[in-house]
Each structure stands twice: as C-alpha cells, then as structure tokens.
Write a protein that holds these residues in place. Sequence first.
Motif, short mmCIF file in Angstrom:
data_model
loop_
_atom_site.label_atom_id
_atom_site.label_comp_id
_atom_site.label_asym_id
_atom_site.label_seq_id
_atom_site.Cartn_x
_atom_site.Cartn_y
_atom_site.Cartn_z
N PHE A 73 0.82 -1.21 0.00
CA PHE A 73 0.00 0.00 0.00
C PHE A 73 0.86 1.27 0.00
CE2 PHE A 73 -3.58 -2.70 1.66
CZ PHE A 73 -4.44 -2.45 0.60
N ALA A 74 2.02 1.21 0.61
CA ALA A 74 2.91 2.38 0.58
C ALA A 74 3.35 2.67 -0.85
CB ALA A 74 4.14 2.13 1.46
N ILE A 75 3.64 1.63 -1.62
CA ILE A 75 4.00 1.83 -3.02
C ILE A 75 2.82 2.37 -3.80
CG2 ILE A 75 4.63 0.63 -5.15
CD1 ILE A 75 6.43 -1.18 -3.48
N ALA A 76 1.63 1.83 -3.56
CA ALA A 76 0.44 2.33 -4.25
C ALA A 76 0.21 3.80 -3.94
CB ALA A 76 -0.78 1.50 -3.84
N TYR A 77 0.39 4.17 -2.68
CA TYR A 77 0.20 5.57 -2.28
C TYR A 77 1.21 6.48 -2.98
CZ TYR A 77 0.07 9.70 0.73
OH TYR A 77 -0.01 10.98 1.20
N ARG A 78 2.45 6.05 -3.07
CA ARG A 78 3.46 6.86 -3.75
C ARG A 78 3.15 6.98 -5.24
NH1 ARG A 78 7.00 4.29 0.05
NH2 ARG A 78 7.62 2.65 -1.43
N GLN A 79 2.64 5.92 -5.84
CA GLN A 79 2.27 5.99 -7.24
C GLN A 79 1.12 6.97 -7.45
OE1 GLN A 79 3.88 4.55 -9.77
NE2 GLN A 79 5.32 3.55 -8.40
N LEU A 80 0.16 6.97 -6.53
CA LEU A 80 -0.97 7.89 -6.63
C LEU A 80 -0.51 9.34 -6.50
CD1 LEU A 80 -4.12 8.14 -6.76
CD2 LEU A 80 -4.07 8.21 -4.25
N CYS A 81 0.34 9.61 -5.52
CA CYS A 81 0.86 10.97 -5.33
C CYS A 81 1.63 11.43 -6.57
CB CYS A 81 1.76 11.03 -4.10
SG CYS A 81 0.90 10.76 -2.53
N ARG A 82 2.46 10.55 -7.11
CA ARG A 82 3.23 10.91 -8.31
C ARG A 82 2.28 11.19 -9.48
NH1 ARG A 82 6.24 6.63 -8.58
NH2 ARG A 82 7.89 7.55 -7.29
N HIS A 83 1.25 10.39 -9.61
CA HIS A 83 0.27 10.58 -10.68
C HIS A 83 -0.38 11.96 -10.60
CE1 HIS A 83 -3.29 9.88 -13.18
NE2 HIS A 83 -4.04 10.22 -12.14
N TYR A 84 -0.83 12.34 -9.41
CA TYR A 84 -1.47 13.65 -9.25
C TYR A 84 -0.49 14.79 -9.52
CZ TYR A 84 -5.55 11.48 -6.99
OH TYR A 84 -6.68 10.75 -6.71
N ARG A 85 0.72 14.65 -9.02
CA ARG A 85 1.70 15.74 -9.17
C ARG A 85 2.21 15.85 -10.60
NH1 ARG A 85 3.44 14.37 -3.15
NH2 ARG A 85 2.29 16.08 -2.14
N ASP A 86 2.26 14.72 -11.31
CA ASP A 86 2.61 14.78 -12.73
C ASP A 86 1.56 15.56 -13.50
OD1 ASP A 86 4.93 13.36 -12.38
OD2 ASP A 86 4.12 11.44 -13.11
N ARG A 87 0.31 15.44 -13.07
CA ARG A 87 -0.78 16.12 -13.78
C ARG A 87 -0.96 17.57 -13.32
NH1 ARG A 87 -6.05 12.32 -14.90
NH2 ARG A 87 -4.99 10.66 -16.05
N LYS A 88 -0.76 17.82 -12.04
CA LYS A 88 -1.13 19.12 -11.48
C LYS A 88 0.04 19.95 -10.98
CE LYS A 88 -5.48 18.19 -12.10
NZ LYS A 88 -6.30 18.93 -13.09
N GLY A 89 1.25 19.36 -10.93
CA GLY A 89 2.41 20.12 -10.49
C GLY A 89 2.94 19.65 -9.15
N ASP A 90 4.26 19.81 -8.98
CA ASP A 90 4.93 19.32 -7.78
C ASP A 90 4.48 20.00 -6.50
OD1 ASP A 90 6.36 17.49 -9.24
OD2 ASP A 90 8.12 18.77 -9.47
N ARG A 91 3.94 21.20 -6.59
CA ARG A 91 3.57 21.94 -5.39
C ARG A 91 2.16 21.61 -4.91
NH1 ARG A 91 5.55 28.12 -5.89
NH2 ARG A 91 5.19 27.92 -3.64
N LEU A 92 1.55 20.62 -5.50
CA LEU A 92 0.21 20.20 -5.11
C LEU A 92 0.21 19.75 -3.65
CD1 LEU A 92 -2.62 19.65 -6.41
CD2 LEU A 92 -1.85 17.29 -6.69
#
Length: 210
Positions: A73-92
């Motif tokens: 689940f920690a890996i899944a969470y990191r993938q989700l965070c990366r997905h959002y930040r790739d779309r919306k920016g690192d400062r999300l």
Amino acid sequence: MSSRPSDEALLAAWRAGDRRAGERLFERYYEPVARFFFNKTDAEAELIQQTFLACVEGAAKFRGEGSFRSYVFAIAYRQLCRHYRDRKGDRLDLTEVSVAAMEPSPSQAMVEGEELRLLLAGLRRIPVDCQVALELLYWEQLTTAEMAAVLEIPEGTVKSRLRRGRALLREAIEALAKSPDLAASTLLGIDTWASALRARAGLSGGQREK
C-alpha cells in the motif's frame, strides 16, 4: 488447519527463485490495490500495473520491518501521489486538495445503493490524504501502525488525519445528500457500505487469494 501460506513465506520462497510464490503473492494483493485506486483516478489500470512493477523492482530491498501489506500500500500511495503531481504540479498539497477538484469523474464500476454512491461522492470531496486514510481504515481495516507505515507519518498524525477526515466527510455528505435522512443513514452505516464496496465486482477485501 489452513494451508494458506503467509505473505512472509511466499516472499521468502519468491526470493529463493519460486516464481509461482511471487505470482500467488501478487494475486493476493491485486484486488486490494485495485480497490485503493478506485474512486480516486481515471488511470486506475495504469497505476495498478505501475504499483506491481515497483513491488517487483523493490522486493529485494524489503527487509520486513513492517508487514508486506503495508509495503504494497505504501508503493500504491506513492504511485498515486506521483500521478497527481505529474498532472497538477509538484507543489500540489494533498492535505488540502480533493479528488473532485482534480479529477471530477474518476472511472469506477457501477455501484448500487444511494448510501454507497453518496459515501463515494463525499470521499471525493475531502482532501486526498484524508480520503486515503479513511479508505485504508474502512476498506482495508489497516491498523494505525500499518497506516503510519503506508503514509510515512507518525501514528499520532494518522489519528489526527482520521479525526479531520471524519469531520470533513460528515460535512460533505450532509451537503451532498438529497435529504437529512439519507445523510444520517449513510453516516451511521459506513461499515456496512465499506463491506458493500469490498464485495463490489468480486473485490472481497482483506487478503483473499484466487
């Protein structure tokens, strides 16, 4: 007695060269990982694949300090965070922004029942980090210690996040509900609706193997 091997036994066998043990381990976690991304994004299939690829690549580094479940689940969470930040920016800021603000219509299977639909809509309206914490609690029944490992935060912060999440979820459900009675039945029956989601389309919860 059950012949079902533990995660640790399967992991050890996989590391020793037993390919089938690795397959069984990932079969065991496919549904929980799919459920983790459900209701959060329209890129569910891609993120599931990325999560298991990262699990394979990082398996040799897993030292067993926590549970294998927390590791996945920690890996899944990191993938989700990366997905959002790739779309919306690192400062999300995922402690403030919600899924509804980023992805108004995440892909999801049809769900039955007004309460469950309302609960899912309410979860999309609260900050992502609160949504994740509540879903790990209600959907996966993780302990506070496991959630702390997944989210890489202290246990006290997990408890604070759950308290904030529950309060914000209540506000969201009350604002979205067609009637006060529907809001009340949804809030009072969260455990029931969590079970309904685990049963949705064969997502039976926990660590079931096929």
